[in-house]
Design an enzyme around this catalytic site. Structure first.
Site, PDB file in Angstrom:
ATOM      1  N   MET A 163     -17.499  -4.945  -1.826  1.00  0.00           N
ATOM      2  CA  MET A 163     -16.787  -4.303  -2.712  1.00  0.00           C
ATOM      3  C   MET A 163     -16.928  -4.871  -4.240  1.00  0.00           C
ATOM      4  SD  MET A 163     -13.008  -2.222  -2.636  1.00  0.00           S
ATOM      5  CE  MET A 163     -11.761  -3.695  -2.476  1.00  0.00           C
ATOM      6  N   ARG A 291      -6.327  -1.853   1.007  1.00  0.00           N
ATOM      7  CA  ARG A 291      -4.959  -2.379   0.894  1.00  0.00           C
ATOM      8  C   ARG A 291      -4.025  -2.437   2.091  1.00  0.00           C
ATOM      9  NH1 ARG A 291      -3.902   0.094  -5.463  1.00  0.00           N
ATOM     10  NH2 ARG A 291      -5.083  -1.712  -6.289  1.00  0.00           N
ATOM     11  N   TYR A 432      -5.268 -10.556  -4.069  1.00  0.00           N
ATOM     12  CA  TYR A 432      -6.533  -9.585  -4.258  1.00  0.00           C
ATOM     13  C   TYR A 432      -6.095  -8.139  -3.689  1.00  0.00           C
ATOM     14  CZ  TYR A 432      -7.632 -11.102   0.576  1.00  0.00           C
ATOM     15  OH  TYR A 432      -7.548 -11.213   1.955  1.00  0.00           O
ATOM     16  N   GLU A 433      -7.223  -7.230  -3.921  1.00  0.00           N
ATOM     17  CA  GLU A 433      -7.077  -5.939  -3.872  1.00  0.00           C
ATOM     18  C   GLU A 433      -5.753  -5.248  -4.580  1.00  0.00           C
ATOM     19  OE1 GLU A 433      -9.044  -4.438  -2.594  1.00  0.00           O
ATOM     20  OE2 GLU A 433     -10.161  -5.973  -1.240  1.00  0.00           O
ATOM     21  N   GLY A 434      -5.695  -5.801  -5.776  1.00  0.00           N
ATOM     22  CA  GLY A 434      -4.647  -5.476  -6.695  1.00  0.00           C
ATOM     23  C   GLY A 434      -3.346  -6.159  -6.351  1.00  0.00           C
TER      24      GLY A 434
END
Lengths: 580, 580
Positions: A163, A291, A432-434
């Protein structure tokens, strides 16, 4: 020293009693052939792989790390063989549709698999963790020929996806990204630019790597509305290497066996996924799956921390405890598990791990239901739960790993005992991932306030239903009552935030972090009220039944303190925050 | 990337306004020659050394670590030269008495020095950090000839001492230690046994190392009443090496430049310090000093975390903030310091760092007063504060380092940015010198309940005096009022714990961890109520004056949430904790 045993008994308890998943499967044609014995068999196989293959590599992977040389990345010794075993076991296909060569099993079982992978070897599982999200993204948005060409490679595990969002100047703010994509006469695109922090951007597990890359077309509008998504394979079908180069890997605090890559795209050939300038929407399919996965990393860390702390606390003998179980004779010094401060940590570790498991699996179970019926309440609940699970679970992963480390005393700080690795590995999941701050804003601003509380109302209704059911059960009526009061408090606080936001539009941003934590605590309360109630279906002499009641009792004893903390902070946040 | 600048302005604010230390010095003949300008000059020199010599070695020391070969330990490159500069600067002598060749300056100034050393290079400062405690221990308990022989070496920095308590089976429980000491005809002893986790047990900074070792005489009673303290030098005066061998160093999560040694004593010659079987009492002189030092490590970590997070948050630009200072024009993306979640973290970092500074220096100032007048209330307050400062400060060190890391996003997890080193380094301080759980029991069981609340009453009286003074000051009257209510709550909770303990003797152990945290929060409230009040002595246009009011406001906005959390948990602890 460090060890991991998959908590199969508790996983089965969640499937069978907490979720009553087999009943739901029977009503869903996609899973009509699935029953509890088959599910348990799958979990047992996953446990064998995680315990037998991945866990033994965990400490070694941390010590050896990844090596980069001239654009090539070598993963730690043993990682390649473990991946081969993973592919041979058919694990990449677990929750993929049968028409793509998948096994067609529910995401619920995939969640249990992921928990085991992350608990036994977070760094290794970084390579495989993104695959299911990429599968979903391609399935939903890629052109049929692109799906036909690449989905089988993902389902079989022959290629691993990545990603590619982050660039040096664009982290939380993807709108700032600069990577460019030029359309070509043959319908493909040429990509140029740099990406940073790409997990598995280069490695030696598979020959091909499928990069899912966000980039801008030449005429794209600025900001996040001008971003498109592309599939850029490392190897082209003509056997040529594509213009993707890994020019370095990061040295990190943890997950050292996971290659975190800087990638340079130099006229790399790629194909559009989804619509032009709608790349973020397509990417979000992948990101939402990611997430939930990151939340399951938190669960894996808490479980690993709990198991290792429990074992050490049973073996280590220091000082006389002020009390001990009746059957234990007084000695010069007791196992530290008897000391009150350690009992509290151990109970908290267990209650957090098992409570999070119920909630994490519930979210996956809702995704399965939502796929079956996109108009069900499950389809509204799952996106609401995602940011809570991502942020609350990962914060617990780090916090409980720190508690577990403390149980080990000085030995906890020493590499050899490896609990310090759990603490280091767990820390990235909050970022990570927001980042967890982004999740808090997503939850309160977008998914509660902008939604005018609709999905949140469904969540409260679920909790209230449990409170009503538990109220009729003797020994857990108190838990149900506490859950009911908590629902009232949650409803009030959302109303109060919404009202205050009318005059002070920044207030929800200030309140968001504690609101998310409050929701996380509420979900644990839901988990434990139901666990206590449904544990009564277990035989009276089953130790798990007693343990569930014990954990619920512990959780609810300390619940008021946690609620008061977050409610107080949401109240404190009414004051403006100065600019420092 | 990572940088450190000694917060001289705030240090001076604490000395001059918060403590009004110059007034106290004038009333103390030992410090009659000391005034504020001289004190500030000392701090400036210490800042130059910490910033210019130690901070640049911090990241390198972490990467290179210590190397062990055949019993010899090499510290990271540059550590030896830095130690030479430290000795040449006369820093080991700072707070030693003039009759021993010391500079006779107060421990207050030593506390500021230590904060700077730990903030700029925790690993390096592990070698020097124990020296003052060893000096105090020898001065109080060693025979005159032993003092005459070894104190000058410590004061000059020619030799560095160690504290040898822990053995593999005896960590928190020193009563389990097995190291033996056999008396010899010449009045010396021969020591045999193994010690573990000995910081600076072997290194290349000094030719001689002075081990202070706990061991048992052949006829000693079992447990902690049979332990004696010995001085065991690495080098004997006849030029022979003593029988002390370092057979390894630990690989650790952090403070990698600090050699954590396994030592074997093989018929090593040593001399008794203090009375036979009274070793723990003698060692406690050293340990109390060490515990305050460990608290100052926590302060150093919070300060370093705050500075680095502040700088990164000012430089990093991501997304538009919901609001920004009036004078700042809207842009496509703002510095992250304007985002509410970051503002809250930055304000908390600053309020915690500066609040802890006032309290940490206050404790050192009380030690100076106690030395001058052992019957003063200062002499009762200092031991009460010690466990709070050790445990609360170190927990804050770790927690705030984690908050600061979060400000950096993905970069925070990368070694290059070094904030992850602060997090790793900070974690040990919660464990050693008596784990934070031990501190909590020491505070509540020994220093509050067993003391029947006498010293605690003195502490409350100090806080109430501040509340009364602040009540007359317009803009900070609200803070004073909150501090007053907090005192009432503290008095009630101590009474309630004492009453409940009559029926449930284990209850104080269960309540102890949150009681300690509550006391820590109360001390910060004291720090900020006073800081706000005394900041009014600063010129109206001094930015520090506005900043102090701002920080106090922030602290008191969130105070109710923190109090509710710990009071709630103390209440929750009334329930028995199951044995897991």
């Amino acid at each position: 020293m460090w060890s991991y045993e998959a908590p199969l008994r508790d996983m089965q308890f969640v499937l069978e009693h907490w979720l009553q998943a087999p009943d739901t499967w029977q009503r869903n044609p996609a899973f009509a052939a699935l029953d509890l014995p088959l599910a348990v068999q799958v979990l047992e196989e996953a446990a064998r792989f995680s315990q037998g293959v991945l866990a033994p590599l965990n400490g070694h992977g941390d010590r050896q790390g990844c090596r980069w040389q001239a654009g090539q990345v070598s993963t730690p010794d043993g990682f390649v063989a473990a991946y081969r075993a993973y592919v041979e076991g058919g694990w990449p296909a677990l929750a993929c549709a049968e028409e793509q060569g998948g096994q067609g099993l529910p995401q619920l079982l995939d969640a249990a698999l992921q928990e085991m992978l992350y608990a036994s070897n977070h760094a290794w599982a970084m390579y495989t963790g993104i695959a299911h999200g990429a599968y979903l993204c391609l399935k939903a948005h890629a052109a049929p020929w692109l799906q036909a060409r690449y989905l089988p490679d993902i389902v079989s595990g022959q290629a691993l996806p990545t990603m590619c969002l982050t660039e040096p100047q664009a982290g939380s703010d993807v709108g700032l990204l600069r990577c460019r994509a030029e359309p070509q006469a043959d319908g493909s695109y040429r990509l140029n630019g740099s990406k940073l922090f790409i997990s598995g951007g280069e490695h030696d597990l598979t020959a091909n790597i499928l990069h899912l890359v966000l980039a801008r077309l030449p005429d794209a509008p600025p900001g996040s509305r001008g971003i498109s998504l592309f599939l850029v394979p490392k190897q082209l079908d003509d056997g040529q290497a594509n213009g993707v180069h890994c020019d370095g890997i990061e040295h990190k605090m943890g997950i050292k066996g996971s290659a975190t890559c800087s990638l340079v795209f130099d006229a790399a050939q790629g194909w559009l996924i989804g619509d032009v300038n709608r790349g973020l929407a397509a990417m979000f399919v992948m990101m939402n799956s990611a997430r939930l996965h990151v939340g399951l990393q938190g669960l894996g860390h808490v479980e690993a921390a709990w198991q290792n702390a429990r074992q050490y606390a049973a073996e280590r003998v220091q000082m006389r405890a002020p009390s001990r179980p009746e059957e234990v004779a007084a000695q010069a010094a007791d196992p530290i598990r008897y000391h009150p401060a350690m009992r509290r940590v151990l109970l908290e570790l267990r209650a957090t791990s098992e409570g999070m498991r119920a909630i994490g699996y519930w979210a996956a179970h809702l995704l399965d239901q939502a796929e079956h019926d996109p108009h069900s309440s499950a389809a509204q609940l799952a996106p609401l739960l995602t940011p809570i699970i991502k942020a609350f679970f990962t914060e617990q992963g780090f916090r409980q790993a720190s508690h577990a480390l403390q149980v080990f005393g000085g030995y906890g700080y020493v590499t050899e005992f490896a609990i310090e690795q759990t603490l280091r590995d767990s820390r990235i999941a909050m970022i990570y991932e927001g980042s967890n701050e982004i999740q808090a804003n997503d939850l309160l601003l977008r998914k509660v306030l902008a939604d005018e509380g609709r999905a949140f109302g469904l969540l409260l209704a679920e909790l209230r239903t449990e409170a009503a059911q538990g109220g009729e059960c003797g020994e857990c009526a108190g838990f149900a009552q506490a859950l009911g009061s908590l629902c009232d408090a949650l409803a009030s606080v959302v109303e109060a935030i919404g009202e205050r936001a009318l005059d002070d539009s920044e207030y929800p941003y200030r309140a968001a972090p504690d609101f998310l934590q409050l929701c996380g605590v509420a979900l644990l309360a839901f988990a434990w009220a139901r666990a206590a109630r449904v544990s009564r279906a277990l035989p009276e002499d089953d130790p798990l039944r007693a343990a569930k009641l014990q954990s619920a009792g512990f959780f609810f004893d300390y619940l008021p303190s946690r609620l008061a903390q977050h409610l107080g902070a949401i109240d404190g946040a009414r004051a403006a925050l100065a600019f420092v």
